[in-house]
Each structure stands twice: as structure tokens, then as C-alpha cells.
Design a protein around this motif. Structure first.
Motif, PDB file in Angstrom:
ATOM      1  N   UNK A   1      -6.610   0.606  -6.124  1.00  0.00           N
ATOM      2  CA  UNK A   1      -7.218   0.619  -4.798  1.00  0.00           C
ATOM      3  C   UNK A   1      -6.182   0.502  -3.681  1.00  0.00           C
ATOM      4  N   UNK A   2      -4.949   0.223  -4.017  1.00  0.00           N
ATOM      5  CA  UNK A   2      -3.869   0.175  -3.028  1.00  0.00           C
ATOM      6  C   UNK A   2      -3.026   1.458  -3.048  1.00  0.00           C
TER       7      UNK A   2
ATOM      8  N   UNK B   1       0.842  -1.195   0.000  1.00  0.00           N
ATOM      9  CA  UNK B   1       0.000   0.000   0.000  1.00  0.00           C
ATOM     10  C   UNK B   1       0.873   1.240   0.000  1.00  0.00           C
ATOM     11  N   UNK B   2       0.402   2.282  -0.687  1.00  0.00           N
ATOM     12  CA  UNK B   2       1.075   3.578  -0.705  1.00  0.00           C
ATOM     13  C   UNK B   2       0.060   4.657  -0.342  1.00  0.00           C
TER      14      UNK B   2
ATOM     15  N   UNK C   1       4.601   4.006   3.154  1.00  0.00           N
ATOM     16  CA  UNK C   1       4.575   2.802   2.322  1.00  0.00           C
ATOM     17  C   UNK C   1       4.546   1.584   3.231  1.00  0.00           C
ATOM     18  N   UNK C   2       3.700   0.629   2.885  1.00  0.00           N
ATOM     19  CA  UNK C   2       3.664  -0.653   3.578  1.00  0.00           C
ATOM     20  C   UNK C   2       4.258  -1.709   2.645  1.00  0.00           C
ATOM     21  N   UNK C   3       5.276  -2.392   3.144  1.00  0.00           N
ATOM     22  CA  UNK C   3       6.014  -3.353   2.330  1.00  0.00           C
ATOM     23  C   UNK C   3       5.999  -4.714   3.022  1.00  0.00           C
TER      24      UNK C   3
ATOM     25  N   UNK D   1      -1.931   7.344 -12.029  1.00  0.00           N
ATOM     26  CA  UNK D   1      -0.547   7.476 -12.488  1.00  0.00           C
ATOM     27  C   UNK D   1       0.399   6.728 -11.560  1.00  0.00           C
ATOM     28  N   UNK D   2       0.195   6.852 -10.252  1.00  0.00           N
ATOM     29  CA  UNK D   2       1.060   6.153  -9.288  1.00  0.00           C
ATOM     30  C   UNK D   2       0.885   4.644  -9.424  1.00  0.00           C
ATOM     31  N   UNK D   3      -0.358   4.200  -9.625  1.00  0.00           N
ATOM     32  CA  UNK D   3      -0.606   2.768  -9.826  1.00  0.00           C
ATOM     33  C   UNK D   3       0.127   2.258 -11.066  1.00  0.00           C
TER      34      UNK D   3
END
Length: 398
Positions: free
Chosen positions: A362-363, A330-331, A389-391, A352-354
Motif C-alpha cells: 500500500x506504500x 512511499x514510492x 520517493x518520500x524518505x 514486485x516493487x514491494x
């Protein structure tokens, strides 16, 4: 990657991806349906293209699937341009073999794209076995097997010790399997469901080498659900990172935020394109994996980054996560400014980020706030952005 030949036989991989996969459901053929953010075909191509003993990889796709294939990430140099398959699996393999003939491989591995979880070790075993003759991976059957009649009445119990569930990649000397396909086509046989069956038909039974229980074929919706659960379980190290960036206003008639151009009466000053959103997101991803910051990877003192598009910075950070066997879950970005208004552009920024990251939209979250006219942002001197950011990484990753 380019693989040095040395003195070993040349090996090609043929990836069969022309089927429809209707039992899997969904709006696209199953080989293009994402499994935890990456489709089966992309996973299969990457496996073989990244193997040090595979020289070329030939995808075979459906006649209508060119646009879907074009949406995949840029292929590795070892991956050849796709060829169009036929109405049956056998016809598709034959088309792939014809395309590979110009590359004169000694051994060919024929693999179903819908088996995206084969390992490097399995590929190595296939290559070694295929140099000696027809060979297929198989796993012992553990369930008790019953033979039944037309009314579903049990007739007998089958001796499972002699049974193997056969998988791909199936391996063959190239000239041999090419000849077998030509002979089958000449005989009007186009009904073989795997390539080992052609060898049996010709009186050349294949050797079975050790397969892998995890090398499943994605067939039903349940296969996708269970595969994603298994992949997530292996990515148990969940980390978060944060990022912050700010740029002052300068001359110009637009700003770039989140990879999206927004008309404005001023521009943002910076060494690159001054996209504060992508810069903050890049730092957030790098922070989650402990890999420095954007200035470490892309020094502003280096003239090559002057005016550079910031999408390559974020894409690089994402690639570092993938190199560690992980994924970005997720961002989230928050834009801090009085103007321009972010709301009308939020969805375009998310999209654009996706696109840059390969994440489902959706993330990706984009929000905006003001500072109630306080500070530099309140005085309309610049724009700032916060990001997190979730990694997810394999447990034990550095």
C-alpha cells in the motif's frame, strides 16, 4: 558481519522468538509483526549481529514459524540457522543453549525478540556484566506500588526504592547457565519465566545493571502503536526525490517494468535489463538522500552490469537509506507509453516493487499515461518512467 575476536571472551546472543504473543493481536506471532516496516525479530537479530563484541547469534523460533522466518531479509553471517523452541520459554532457551554448545562461547546474552529497541550501549553493558556472573538489566520503578488482597483491597505500600523492572538481554557465563537449565530440567522445573529466576532458585542471585526505559517489550496492540509513533518522531527529516528514465524499443518478445515481465512484441534496449520503472525509482531514492544517481553507483561502462537485473539497483538504494537510520515511506512511479497496456499488470508491478524494497504494497503506487501519440513515446519508439520517493531520516542526517 564477522567480528575479530582479539583476546576478549567469546560472546553469543540467544534470541528467544518461539512464543505466540496472543495478547498483541494480529494474524502472526508478535515477533513477526511489522513495526514501521520491520518486524521485532529482524530488528533484534540485526542489533546483536551488528555489535562488535557479539560473535554468534542463535535464533530460537516456533515449530510452525519456519516460513515466516524465511521471509526475513538475508541474515548477517553471525546469525546461525534457527533452532526450534519448546512449549515454554525455558524449554526454548534450553534448545538454544544446546545449539550454541558447539560454538563454545564464554558468555551468552539471552534476549526476548519482542524487545527490539535495545541499544548497542545496553548490549555492551550486558556483556561486561555477564563476564563476572549472572546479570540482568533493570530500571527503577517510578510508580507507587500497592500490595492488594484477593478482593483488590490495598494491604500495604511496597517500598519502591528496592524494586527494579527487569529486562533482557540477561547475561551469564555460558557454562553456568547451561548447567542451571540442565539442573532445572532434571528437577522437573519448567516454569521459570526468565533466566535470572533459575539463578535465584540455585542460590545465585543475579546482579542488576542499568537497563533502558526505551527497551520495552511489545505485548499489546497499544505497544505497537506507541512504538511506531516514537520511531516516526525520531525520523523527523522528511525528504523527497525524483527520478526519470527512458529506454528505446529493440528486439525481443517482452519488457520488464517494475520488476515484472510483460509479454510484448518488442523488448527494451539497455545495458542492464532496461527496467525504466526500477531505474527511475532508484534515482528517486538516491536523490532523496543526495547520493548521486544510478549511473554513479552502477556505471554502464562497467561490464559487470551488462544485462543485470535492476532489482539489485533499487535494493542498493534502499540499503543506503537504512544505513543512515532512515526509511522509505512511499514510492510512486508513472509509466509513459502507448503500449504495452500497463493496467492489467499494475498490481503485479506494485507487488514486485514491494518485495524488492520491503515496503508494504500500500506504500507503492504505479500509474500509467500516454502522450496522446506525441513525441517518441507517442510514436512507440520507447518507454519512459517518472518516479518520486518520500524518505524519512533522523533529524540532522547529512
Amino acid at each position: 558481519m564477522s567480528h575479530a575476536r582479539s583476546d576478549r571472551p567469546k560472546t553469543a546472543a540467544l534470541i528467544v522468538a518461539a512464543g505466540r504473543g496472543v495478547r498483541a493481536g494480529g494474524d502472526v506471532p508478535k515477533q513477526y509483526r511489522p513495526v514501521l516496516g520491520r518486524c521485532a525479530l529482524a530488528r533484534s537479530l540485526a542489533l546483536f549481529a551488528g555489535h562488535p563484541e557479539v560473535d554468534v547469534v542463535q535464533p530460537v523460533i516456533g515449530e510452525a514459524d519456519g516460513p515466516l522466518y524465511a521471509q526475513l531479509a538475508d541474515p548477517a553471517p553471525a546469525v546461525l540457522a534457527p533452532v526450534t523452541g519448546g512449549a515454554t520459554r525455558q524449554a526454548s532457551v534450553r534448545a538454544g543453549l544446546a545449539a550454541l554448545a558447539a560454538h563454545a562461547p564464554d558468555v551468552v546474552l539471552i534476549h526476548d525478540a519482542a524487545r527490539p529497541f535495545a541499544s548497542d550501549a545496553l548490549v555492551s553493558r550486558a556483556i561486561a556484566a555477564g563476564r563476572l556472573g549472572p546479570a540482568v538489566p533493570g530500571v527503577p520503578v517510578t510508580d507507587t506500588i500497592k500490595a492488594v488482597d484477593g478482593a483488590e483491597k490495598i494491604e500495604s505500600t511496597v517500598d519502591r526504592t528496592r524494586l527494579r523492572a527487569v529486562q533482557t538481554p540477561q547475561a551469564f557465563p555460558f557454562a553456568l547457565i547451561q548447567d542451571l537449565h540442565a539442573r532445572a530440567a532434571a528437577a522437573g522445573r519448567d516454569d521459570f519465566t526468565d533466566d535470572a529466576a533459575l539463578a535465584e532458585w540455585a542460590g545465585l542471585p543475579a546482579t542488576v545493571f542499568a537497563g533502558e526505559p526505551g527497551n520495552i517489550k511489545l505485548t499489546t496492540p497499544e505497544d505497537f502503536t506507541s512504538s511506531e509513533a516514537r520511531l516516526l518522531a525520531a525520523l523527523a527529516d522528511v525528504r523527497t526525490g525524483s527520478g526519470f528514465d527512458v529506454h528505446a524499443f529493440g528486439d525481443g518478445d517482452h519488457v520488464i517494468l517494475g520488476g515484472h515481465v510483460i509479454p510484448h512484441n518488442r523488448g527494451l534496449a539497455g545495458h542492464s535489463d532496461a527496467d525504466v520503472v526500477l531505474h527511475a525509482l532508484t534515482d528517486a531514492v538516491l536523490g532523496a538522500i543526495g547520493s548521486g544517481d544510478i549511473g554513479f553507483h552502477f556505471p554502464p561502462s562497467d561490464p559487470k552490469w551488462k544485462g543485470a537485473s535492476s532489482d539489485q539497483f533499487l535494493a542498493h538504494a534502499i540499503s543506503l537509506v537504512k544505513e543512515r537510520g532512515g526509511l522509505v515511506a512511499h514510492l510512486d512511479a508513472t509509466v509513459i507509453c502507448e503500449a504495452p497496456k500497463i493496467g492489467p499488470h499494475r498490481e503485479a508491478m506494485r507487488a514486485a516493487i514491494a518485495r524488492i524494497t520491503g515496503l508494504p504494497v500500500e506504500r507503492v503506487s504505479v500509474k500509467a499515461t500516454t502522450t496522446e501519440q506525441l513525441g517518441f513515446a507517442g510514436r512507440r519508439e520507447g518507454i519512459a518512467a517518472l518516479a518520486s520517493a518520500t524518505v524519512r531520516l533522523p533529524w540532522g542526517s547529512p
